[in-house]
Design an enzyme around this catalytic site. Structure first.
Site, PDB file in Angstrom:
ATOM      1  N   TYR A 189      -0.824   0.322  10.930  1.00  0.00           N
ATOM      2  CA  TYR A 189      -1.195  -0.359   9.684  1.00  0.00           C
ATOM      3  C   TYR A 189      -0.058  -0.250   8.661  1.00  0.00           C
ATOM      4  CZ  TYR A 189      -3.325  -0.825   5.053  1.00  0.00           C
ATOM      5  OH  TYR A 189      -3.585  -1.177   3.749  1.00  0.00           O
ATOM      6  N   LYS A 197       2.181  -3.271   7.132  1.00  0.00           N
ATOM      7  CA  LYS A 197       2.207  -3.502   5.680  1.00  0.00           C
ATOM      8  C   LYS A 197       3.640  -3.467   5.148  1.00  0.00           C
ATOM      9  CE  LYS A 197      -1.944  -4.192   3.922  1.00  0.00           C
ATOM     10  NZ  LYS A 197      -2.266  -5.371   3.097  1.00  0.00           N
ATOM     11  N   THR A 243       0.793  -1.223   0.000  1.00  0.00           N
ATOM     12  CA  THR A 243       0.000   0.000   0.000  1.00  0.00           C
ATOM     13  C   THR A 243       0.829   1.278   0.000  1.00  0.00           C
ATOM     14  OG1 THR A 243      -1.374   1.364   1.483  1.00  0.00           O
ATOM     15  CG2 THR A 243      -0.154  -0.385   2.508  1.00  0.00           C
ATOM     16  N   GLU A 246       0.315   3.604   1.865  1.00  0.00           N
ATOM     17  CA  GLU A 246       0.494   4.009   3.269  1.00  0.00           C
ATOM     18  C   GLU A 246       1.933   3.743   3.738  1.00  0.00           C
ATOM     19  OE1 GLU A 246      -1.378   5.280   6.097  1.00  0.00           O
ATOM     20  OE2 GLU A 246      -2.438   6.192   4.430  1.00  0.00           O
TER      21      GLU A 246
HETATM   22  N1  GDD Z   1     -12.110   7.121   7.302  1.00  0.00           N
HETATM   23  C1  GDD Z   1     -12.253   8.454   7.417  1.00  0.00           C
HETATM   24  N2  GDD Z   1     -13.387   8.967   7.991  1.00  0.00           N
HETATM   25  N3  GDD Z   1     -11.270   9.252   6.968  1.00  0.00           N
HETATM   26  C2  GDD Z   1     -11.439  10.598   7.062  1.00  0.00           C
HETATM   27  C3  GDD Z   1     -12.579  11.183   7.626  1.00  0.00           C
HETATM   28  C4  GDD Z   1     -13.607  10.329   8.128  1.00  0.00           C
HETATM   29  O1  GDD Z   1     -14.621  10.759   8.634  1.00  0.00           O
HETATM   30  N4  GDD Z   1     -12.457  12.531   7.557  1.00  0.00           N
HETATM   31  C5  GDD Z   1     -11.273  12.773   6.973  1.00  0.00           C
HETATM   32  N5  GDD Z   1     -10.651  11.622   6.686  1.00  0.00           N
HETATM   33  C6  GDD Z   1      -9.304  11.487   6.060  1.00  0.00           C
HETATM   34  C7  GDD Z   1      -8.359  10.549   6.793  1.00  0.00           C
HETATM   35  O2  GDD Z   1      -7.790  11.199   7.923  1.00  0.00           O
HETATM   36  C8  GDD Z   1      -7.368  10.263   5.670  1.00  0.00           C
HETATM   37  O3  GDD Z   1      -6.432  11.305   5.580  1.00  0.00           O
HETATM   38  C9  GDD Z   1      -8.235  10.300   4.402  1.00  0.00           C
HETATM   39  O4  GDD Z   1      -9.469  10.893   4.783  1.00  0.00           O
HETATM   40  C10 GDD Z   1      -8.513   8.948   3.787  1.00  0.00           C
HETATM   41  O5  GDD Z   1      -8.949   8.070   4.809  1.00  0.00           O
HETATM   42  P1  GDD Z   1      -9.521   6.608   4.468  1.00  0.00           P
HETATM   43  O6  GDD Z   1     -10.599   6.695   3.456  1.00  0.00           O
HETATM   44  O7  GDD Z   1      -9.853   5.966   5.769  1.00  0.00           O
HETATM   45  O8  GDD Z   1      -8.319   5.864   3.733  1.00  0.00           O
HETATM   46  P2  GDD Z   1      -6.739   5.848   4.027  1.00  0.00           P
HETATM   47  O9  GDD Z   1      -6.079   6.709   3.009  1.00  0.00           O
HETATM   48  O10 GDD Z   1      -6.441   6.108   5.449  1.00  0.00           O
HETATM   49  O11 GDD Z   1      -6.384   4.315   3.746  1.00  0.00           O
HETATM   50  C11 GDD Z   1      -6.917   3.629   2.606  1.00  0.00           C
HETATM   51  O12 GDD Z   1      -6.001   3.679   1.525  1.00  0.00           O
HETATM   52  C12 GDD Z   1      -4.769   2.983   1.746  1.00  0.00           C
HETATM   53  C13 GDD Z   1      -3.923   3.166   0.479  1.00  0.00           C
HETATM   54  O13 GDD Z   1      -3.272   4.393   0.516  1.00  0.00           O
HETATM   55  C14 GDD Z   1      -7.208   2.182   3.043  1.00  0.00           C
HETATM   56  O14 GDD Z   1      -7.908   1.521   2.023  1.00  0.00           O
HETATM   57  C15 GDD Z   1      -5.943   1.424   3.306  1.00  0.00           C
HETATM   58  O15 GDD Z   1      -6.231   0.055   3.589  1.00  0.00           O
HETATM   59  C16 GDD Z   1      -5.053   1.523   2.046  1.00  0.00           C
HETATM   60  O16 GDD Z   1      -3.850   0.817   2.242  1.00  0.00           O
END
Ligand code: GDD
Length: 346
Positions: free
Chosen positions: A157, A161, A129, A131
């Site tokens: 996480y 990973k 990922t 991340e």
């Molecule tokens: N979940 C969530 N909920 N995120 C929020 C919110 C909320 O209410 N408000 C703002 N965010 C911001 C998070 O702080 C983060 O910066 C961004 O939105 C994206 O959050 P997520 O959709 O939870 O995804 P992620 O980027 O942390 O992780 C996803 O992508 C990765 C690949 O880069 C996941 O799918 C991981 O498993 C994956 O590896």
């Protein structure tokens, strides 16, 4: 006889897309679900209604004996290790389990392949990922992260990973297993869980339009992500296992957008123009026409450490695999909002 594929985490977003893709290509598809489930369990039944051709296997990534039994029975040509604790925010709450499942679990699958004597037959895909990069500015600023960029994970996480990435590479270099990592940037769509921000937004927009919800609470609005469509990305996973030599590849769109951008486009789909007022925790997203507050900030969604910006450089995958994303950012937002409008209207 067709090839046999084994997908761990088949019940997740990518598992569904991948199962369909492999089935359409003529594979016999085995999918792993976790825990004490049986095929008659409602969760398994629900999955089988949508994917009746998947043969379910019940095992757990943390259990080497169960993984070995599964691999010995299936003798897969390809293993796609998609199972993980995958929510970044949650991993701060349960860091040890995250290390066990998302990190050490990868070794269990690789060991199961080796212990089964299938290291020359079975190809292995690890769901790595973006991340792992951590989004820090010193890391290829502006150009996007490629396969050679530095890693600096910012969550339990991401750290787990990174272990999975290196152990996959180590088994390739040590034992000659065809084992590769796809370093995938965020990929979304109609199968995304509502705990992730894009689906949370598309669901809320649909519900607000239908009068089922008043407003949406979000966390960090400034974060930027390289968002593609999950259906495009599973094609890249498959391509990575069809090469002459195993290697690791970044899959991304090469574009980055903020959470705010996603909100603006999503609300546009229901005819609402958003205006941003205030700043920090007092920031609000307001309907320009009615003046109604539709988005507020809830600091509970902030993370102890944040990945501020993710931007990927997919040129190696484009050149060597012939992979290219088909669905762009506006089309992705539209697809998700339309899907949720349909779902919420029923
Ligand atoms: N979940 C969530 N909920 N995120 C929020 C919110 C909320 O209410 N408000 C703002 N965010 C911001 C998070 O702080 C983060 O910066 C961004 O939105 C994206 O959050 P997520 O959709 O939870 O995804 P992620 O980027 O942390 O992780 C996803 O992508 C990765 C690949 O880069 C996941 O799918 C991981 O498993 C994956 O590896």
């Amino acid at each position: 006889m067709g090839k046999r594929a084994f997908i761990t985490g088949v019940n997740g977003q990518d598992g569904g897309h991948l199962a369909k893709l492999l089935h359409d290509k003529g594979y016999e598809v085995y999918g792993m679900m976790r825990g004490q489930l049986e095929a008659s369990h409602p969760r398994a039944q629900k999955f089988l209604t949508e994917f009746p051709y998947v043969k379910l296997v019940f095992a757990d990534l943390v259990d080497l004996s169960a993984m070995t039994r599964a691999i010995q029975e299936i003798k897969p040509d390809e293993v796609y290790n998609l199972a993980a604790i995958s929510h970044v925010g949650y991993s701060f709450k349960d860091p040890i389990l995250t290390a066990e499942v998302t990190g050490k679990g990868v070794t269990n699958v690789l060991e199961a392949i080796r212990l089964s004597g299938l290291d020359k037959k079975t190809k292995f895909y690890q769901a790595s990922t973006s991340e792992m990069y951590g989004g820090l500015d010193y890391n290829r600023p502006g150009k996007g992260y490629n396969e050679n960029a530095l890693f600096h994970p910012r969550s339990p996480y991401g750290v787990a990973k990174l272990y999975g990435y290196w152990i996959t590479r180590n088994y390739r270099e040590s034992y000659g297993i065809y084992a590769v990592s796809g370093i995938l940037f965020n990929h979304e769509g109609e199968r995304r869980g509502p705990e992730f921000v894009t689906r949370k937004i598309s669901q809320a927009v649909a519900r607000i339009k239908l009068g089922k919800q008043d407003k949406l609470e979000l966390g960090n609005m400034d974060a930027k992500r390289d968002w593609g469509y999950a259906g495009d990305y599973v094609e890249g996973m498959w391509l990575m296992l069809q090469q002459d030599t195993p290697d690791d590849y970044v899959l991304a769109t090469g574009e980055t957008h903020s959470i705010r951008d996603f909100c603006e486009l999503a609300f546009k789909e229901i005819g609402v123009d958003l205006e941003w007022q205030g700043s920090g925790v007092n920031e609000k997203g307001v309907d320009k026409k009615s003046g109604k507050t539709l988005i507020t900030i809830n600091p509970d969604y902030f993370r102890p450490a944040e990945v501020d910006l993710l931007l990927g450089d997919p040129s190696k995958a484009e050149k060597e695999l012939g992979w290219k994303r088909k669905i762009d950012f506006p089309a992705l937002v539209k697809l998700m909002v339309e899907y949720d409008l349909g779902l919420e209207s029923n």
